[in-house]
Design a protein around this motif. Structure first.
Motif, PDB file in Angstrom:
ATOM      1  N   ARG A 190      -3.313   7.607   9.043  1.00  0.00           N
ATOM      2  CA  ARG A 190      -3.566   8.885   8.609  1.00  0.00           C
ATOM      3  C   ARG A 190      -1.886   9.545   8.369  1.00  0.00           C
ATOM      4  O   ARG A 190      -1.353   9.384   9.194  1.00  0.00           O
ATOM      5  CB  ARG A 190      -4.125   9.733   9.835  1.00  0.00           C
ATOM      6  CG  ARG A 190      -4.541  11.421   9.157  1.00  0.00           C
ATOM      7  CD  ARG A 190      -5.198  11.991  10.102  1.00  0.00           C
ATOM      8  NE  ARG A 190      -4.489  12.673  11.251  1.00  0.00           N
ATOM      9  CZ  ARG A 190      -4.678  13.773  12.062  1.00  0.00           C
ATOM     10  NH1 ARG A 190      -5.830  14.007  11.959  1.00  0.00           N
ATOM     11  NH2 ARG A 190      -4.027  14.063  13.030  1.00  0.00           N
ATOM     12  N   GLU A 191      -1.857  10.161   7.388  1.00  0.00           N
ATOM     13  CA  GLU A 191      -0.741  10.970   6.998  1.00  0.00           C
ATOM     14  C   GLU A 191      -0.640  12.400   7.091  1.00  0.00           C
ATOM     15  O   GLU A 191      -1.800  12.875   6.907  1.00  0.00           O
ATOM     16  CB  GLU A 191      -0.157  10.451   5.512  1.00  0.00           C
ATOM     17  CG  GLU A 191      -0.160   8.985   5.091  1.00  0.00           C
ATOM     18  CD  GLU A 191       0.138   9.008   3.547  1.00  0.00           C
ATOM     19  OE1 GLU A 191       1.301   9.034   3.217  1.00  0.00           O
ATOM     20  OE2 GLU A 191      -0.807   8.624   2.691  1.00  0.00           O
ATOM     21  N   GLY A 223     -11.595   5.018   2.020  1.00  0.00           N
ATOM     22  CA  GLY A 223     -11.299   6.116   3.249  1.00  0.00           C
ATOM     23  C   GLY A 223     -11.569   7.414   2.699  1.00  0.00           C
ATOM     24  O   GLY A 223     -11.347   8.294   3.443  1.00  0.00           O
ATOM     25  N   SER A 224     -12.239   7.522   1.617  1.00  0.00           N
ATOM     26  CA  SER A 224     -12.361   8.927   1.130  1.00  0.00           C
ATOM     27  C   SER A 224     -13.481   9.783   2.044  1.00  0.00           C
ATOM     28  O   SER A 224     -13.109  11.145   1.928  1.00  0.00           O
ATOM     29  CB  SER A 224     -13.238   8.967  -0.437  1.00  0.00           C
ATOM     30  OG  SER A 224     -14.363   8.508  -0.313  1.00  0.00           O
ATOM     31  N   ASP A 232      -9.696   1.054  -1.807  1.00  0.00           N
ATOM     32  CA  ASP A 232      -9.693   2.097  -0.808  1.00  0.00           C
ATOM     33  C   ASP A 232     -11.311   2.656  -0.397  1.00  0.00           C
ATOM     34  O   ASP A 232     -11.962   2.742  -1.544  1.00  0.00           O
ATOM     35  CB  ASP A 232      -9.006   3.138  -1.881  1.00  0.00           C
ATOM     36  CG  ASP A 232      -8.718   4.481  -0.881  1.00  0.00           C
ATOM     37  OD1 ASP A 232      -9.090   4.440  -0.052  1.00  0.00           O
ATOM     38  OD2 ASP A 232      -8.163   5.415  -1.527  1.00  0.00           O
ATOM     39  N   ILE A 279       0.818  -1.144  -0.132  1.00  0.00           N
ATOM     40  CA  ILE A 279      -0.031   0.013   0.005  1.00  0.00           C
ATOM     41  C   ILE A 279       1.002   1.149   0.106  1.00  0.00           C
ATOM     42  O   ILE A 279       1.787   1.586   1.007  1.00  0.00           O
ATOM     43  CB  ILE A 279      -0.757   0.051   1.073  1.00  0.00           C
ATOM     44  CG1 ILE A 279      -1.804  -0.993   1.170  1.00  0.00           C
ATOM     45  CG2 ILE A 279      -1.608   1.309   1.158  1.00  0.00           C
ATOM     46  CD1 ILE A 279      -2.727  -1.462   2.441  1.00  0.00           C
ATOM     47  N   SER A 286      -4.560  13.421   5.646  1.00  0.00           N
ATOM     48  CA  SER A 286      -5.230  12.771   4.915  1.00  0.00           C
ATOM     49  C   SER A 286      -5.481  11.362   5.436  1.00  0.00           C
ATOM     50  O   SER A 286      -4.491  10.853   5.844  1.00  0.00           O
ATOM     51  CB  SER A 286      -4.756  12.849   3.589  1.00  0.00           C
ATOM     52  OG  SER A 286      -3.278  12.072   3.385  1.00  0.00           O
ATOM     53  N   ASN A 287      -6.591  10.882   5.299  1.00  0.00           N
ATOM     54  CA  ASN A 287      -6.770   9.399   5.557  1.00  0.00           C
ATOM     55  C   ASN A 287      -6.699   8.286   4.316  1.00  0.00           C
ATOM     56  O   ASN A 287      -7.092   8.579   3.421  1.00  0.00           O
ATOM     57  CB  ASN A 287      -8.141   9.158   6.297  1.00  0.00           C
ATOM     58  CG  ASN A 287      -8.130  10.088   7.546  1.00  0.00           C
ATOM     59  OD1 ASN A 287      -7.255   9.992   8.573  1.00  0.00           O
ATOM     60  ND2 ASN A 287      -9.520  10.684   8.051  1.00  0.00           N
ATOM     61  N   THR A 288      -6.347   7.116   5.070  1.00  0.00           N
ATOM     62  CA  THR A 288      -6.178   6.118   4.025  1.00  0.00           C
ATOM     63  C   THR A 288      -6.844   4.913   4.645  1.00  0.00           C
ATOM     64  O   THR A 288      -6.642   4.595   5.616  1.00  0.00           O
ATOM     65  CB  THR A 288      -4.770   5.784   3.577  1.00  0.00           C
ATOM     66  OG1 THR A 288      -4.327   6.707   3.091  1.00  0.00           O
ATOM     67  CG2 THR A 288      -4.681   4.393   2.807  1.00  0.00           C
ATOM     68  N   MET A 312      -7.945   0.954   3.948  1.00  0.00           N
ATOM     69  CA  MET A 312      -7.691  -0.018   2.542  1.00  0.00           C
ATOM     70  C   MET A 312      -8.251  -1.396   3.269  1.00  0.00           C
ATOM     71  O   MET A 312      -7.822  -1.723   4.215  1.00  0.00           O
ATOM     72  CB  MET A 312      -6.267  -0.267   2.240  1.00  0.00           C
ATOM     73  CG  MET A 312      -5.752   1.188   1.713  1.00  0.00           C
ATOM     74  SD  MET A 312      -6.445   1.800  -0.084  1.00  0.00           S
ATOM     75  CE  MET A 312      -5.708   0.434  -1.118  1.00  0.00           C
ATOM     76  N   LEU A 325       2.229   4.672   0.354  1.00  0.00           N
ATOM     77  CA  LEU A 325       2.031   6.169   1.072  1.00  0.00           C
ATOM     78  C   LEU A 325       2.644   7.129   0.268  1.00  0.00           C
ATOM     79  O   LEU A 325       3.704   7.085  -0.240  1.00  0.00           O
ATOM     80  CB  LEU A 325       2.481   5.840   2.258  1.00  0.00           C
ATOM     81  CG  LEU A 325       1.919   4.805   3.406  1.00  0.00           C
ATOM     82  CD1 LEU A 325       2.532   5.032   4.725  1.00  0.00           C
ATOM     83  CD2 LEU A 325       0.404   4.711   3.231  1.00  0.00           C
TER      84      LEU A 325
END
Length: 625
Positions: free
Chosen positions: A449-450, A472-473, A470, A423, A457-459, A461, A425
């Motif tokens: 979260r990055e 996470g939107s 994905d 995944i 921004s969140n991910t 998966m 990043l």
């Protein structure tokens, strides 16, 4: 005086100085003697002694003085001051004295009541006599044997102990004294159970021997309160000695949670605990693994709750290299199979995971030692999950020159296999949260979260069985924990600021978006921030969360915990606030477990301040009810 001459024979018997009290006795004596002539005066017959009198045996040429005891009674125990009270009959005495063991110690004046200080005699049994004098005559009462006791009764044992900090709400309240108390002084007014100024209803009982005092509360003791026993200074022993002042008041704390067994450590007083993990066995008994070191390298220790104590599983584990087992994690599957994984690195390289499974007697390797997917990569973080199925899952956050990826591997069919591609990043991003769990099919969900330049921004998966999806939107906030509901729908606990202030939420994936499940969770009192540390489902499918609150941001920072459950309309507290043991601060977030009857357990690491001090322990808490 009228005189008669009587002739009879006389011998030495009549020369005796014995007083004849009865004329018939004199006449009988004369009849028995040889004849002689003496002059006999008229004799006055003294009155008979009053029935019941304690009159003494002094000369009786006149009416005797009768001495009657009023108090104290024969065999009584007396204290520092004893009241003597008597009644006299007959002529008025010239003096009345108190004798102790034959020695006059005090004078009684009419109405012949004396409060006498016993300090001049030793403690123990003594003979007390009243002596009345009239002219040259003296009259003695019958003696009274009394026990002198000037020692104040004192409390010699108590339960709970004074200043105890961990007392059950169902505890027996009991005190034992050095000697018997007078039961007439012990009642629900003289002995009370209190919380601050509020009295708690309790039955007050004194044992048959008078030495054990028991208070039976009519309802459980209130938690998160200091409870005290207040004893009035009217409580005394049989001699009237009041309780020693140090025995009049004692108190203890009734916390919201109690320890499940003793706190865990391999090196009492000098342990260094780096990490801990927690799981529930198939028998719903907790299992704890932690890394600990005294004067050697960190090793992994495992304990299982037997129902009454923590029992060791196997021996301490490590690779045997001169390095530390920095982190450990455990998982228990639906069949009760226990697996422990720990992580080591040599000089921040040569990263390795060691996997061991419990075979009932010892821990044995499960597959080969794991290394990063990308050779030479650095391991920034990792997570282990399994759930009810047998598919052990490891997610590793790996980084190299200009890249970061999360790789997920799973143990299936006796081998480790990678699930899909890594995944990706964003380059040079900062990952401030990272969670992973698996659903009932064994499919993992990774949430992180990055941040780049302060913009998060969140991910999210989700593994579909063939690829990563994905989802996470629409997920907002920083994820802090995740789980799945009974239908395998993902649940993510987050902390967001969409309303302008932090909100702790549980969000559920509905198939097209993330939506709140239940309202926002109210913050813990007196903390700087509140997050969800763990999410579980109870036997009715209701979400149960462990909240974590932090106070302060320095090395002396502390924290709190609490368990809450969504009941369909609101979040209800399961017990009060969990505070660390006195003198300790939490080092980790609370981990949540559910035992029989959906009873929650909370586990975290505590240590003396400041953070990173030696002497840490793993504490497992249950509700105090």
């Amino acid at each position: 005086m009228h005189t008669e001459w009587v002739c009879f024979r006389m011998d030495s018997f009549l020369l005796s100085r014995v007083t004849m009290k009865n004329l018939s006795f004199i006449w009988m004596a004369m009849l028995l003697m040889p004849a002689a002539c003496i002059e006999i005066p008229d004799l006055a017959v003294p009155p008979e002694t009053l029935p019941g009198s304690d009159a003494g045996t002094g000369p009786q040429e006149q009416e005797p003085i009768g001495i009657q005891w009023v108090s104290p009674v024969e065999g009584a125990t007396v204290g520092s001051i004893v009241r003597f009270q008597i009644q006299l009959t007959g002529p008025a005495p010239d003096s009345v004295e108190l004798l102790v063991d034959g020695t006059a110690v005090a004078t009684l004046e009419e109405p012949f009541v004396l409060d006498w200080d016993t300090q001049s005699i030793s403690e123990g049994p003594h003979a007390f006599v009243i002596r009345a004098r009239q002219g040259v005559q003296e009259f003695l009462s019958t003696p009274r044997q009394l026990m002198t006791d000037r020692t104040k009764p004192r409390m010699v044992a108590q339960a709970p102990l004074n200043d105890a900090s961990e007392v059950s709400s169902l505890a027996t309240v009991e005190a034992t004294f050095s000697e018997a108390l007078d039961p007439t002084t012990v009642n629900e007014q003289s002995v009370q159970l209190m919380v601050e100024t509020t009295r708690l209803e309790a039955a007050v009982l004194l044992s048959g021997d008078g030495r054990t005092l028991t208070l039976n509360p009519t309802s459980p003791l209130p938690v998160n309160q200091r409870v005290r026993v207040v004893i009035a200074d009217t409580v005394a022993d049989f001699a009237g000695n009041k309780l020693d002042s140090a025995s009049l008041d004692w108190s203890w704390l009734v916390p919201t949670h109690l320890h499940l067994g003793a706190p865990l450590t391999a090196f009492p007083g000098r342990s260094h605990i780096e990490s801990a993990s927690y799981g529930m066995g198939a028998d719903l008994r907790p299992i704890v693994a932690w890394t600990d070191a005294g004067e050697e390298t960190l090793k992994v220790y495992v304990r299982r709750w037997s129902g009454s104590s923590w029992e060791a599983l196997g021996t301490p584990m490590s690779s045997g290299r001169v390095t530390n087992a920095y982190q450990c994690a455990l998982q228990v599957d639906v069949d009760g199979k226990l697996t422990v994984v720990w992580f080591e690195n040599m000089n921040f390289k040569d990263y390795e995971w060691f996997v061991r499974r419990w075979n009932g007697q010892s821990f044995e390797p499960l597959g080969p030692t794991l290394t990063p997917v990308v050779q030479g990569a650095s391991v920034m973080d990792w997570r282990l999950a399994q759930g009810a199925h047998p598919y052990l899952t490891l997610a590793s956050l790996e980084a190299g020159d200009g890249w970061q990826r999360i790789y997920v591997r799973q143990w299936r069919d006796g081998t480790w296999g990678q699930l899909g591609a890594g995944i990706e990043l964003r380059a040079n991003s900062i990952v401030d949260s990272f969670s992973m769990d698996v659903d009932g099919q064994g499919y993992p969900l990774v949430v992180l979260r990055e941040q780049i330049g302060g913009i998060p921004s969140n991910t999210a998966m989700r593994w579909t069985g063939t690829a990563w999806q994905d989802i996470g939107s629409t997920l907002s906030g920083r994820s802090t924990a995740l789980s799945f509901d009974a239908s395998n729908a993902p649940l993510v606990a987050t902390l967001d600021t969409l309303t302008g202030k932090p909100r702790t939420l549980l969000q559920k994936w509905t198939g097209g978006a993330w939506e709140p499940w239940g309202g926002a969770l109210e913050a813990l009192p007196g903390v700087d921030s509140t997050t969800v540390a763990s999410v579980k489902l109870d036997t009715q499918g209701r979400p149960v969360v462990a909240l974590h609150g932090v106070t302060g941001n320095d090395l002396n920072r502390s924290g709190k915990g609490q368990v809450r459950r969504w009941n369909g309309t609101q979040w209800e507290a399961l017990g009060g606030i969990l505070n660390p043991s006195p003198g300790m601060i939490p080092y980790s977030r609370p981990m949540l477990g559910m035992v029989s009857d959906d009873e929650p357990l909370l586990t975290w690491i505590e240590m003396p301040p400041p953070v990173y001090s030696v002497g840490g322990r793993v504490h497992v808490y249950r509700l105090n009810h």
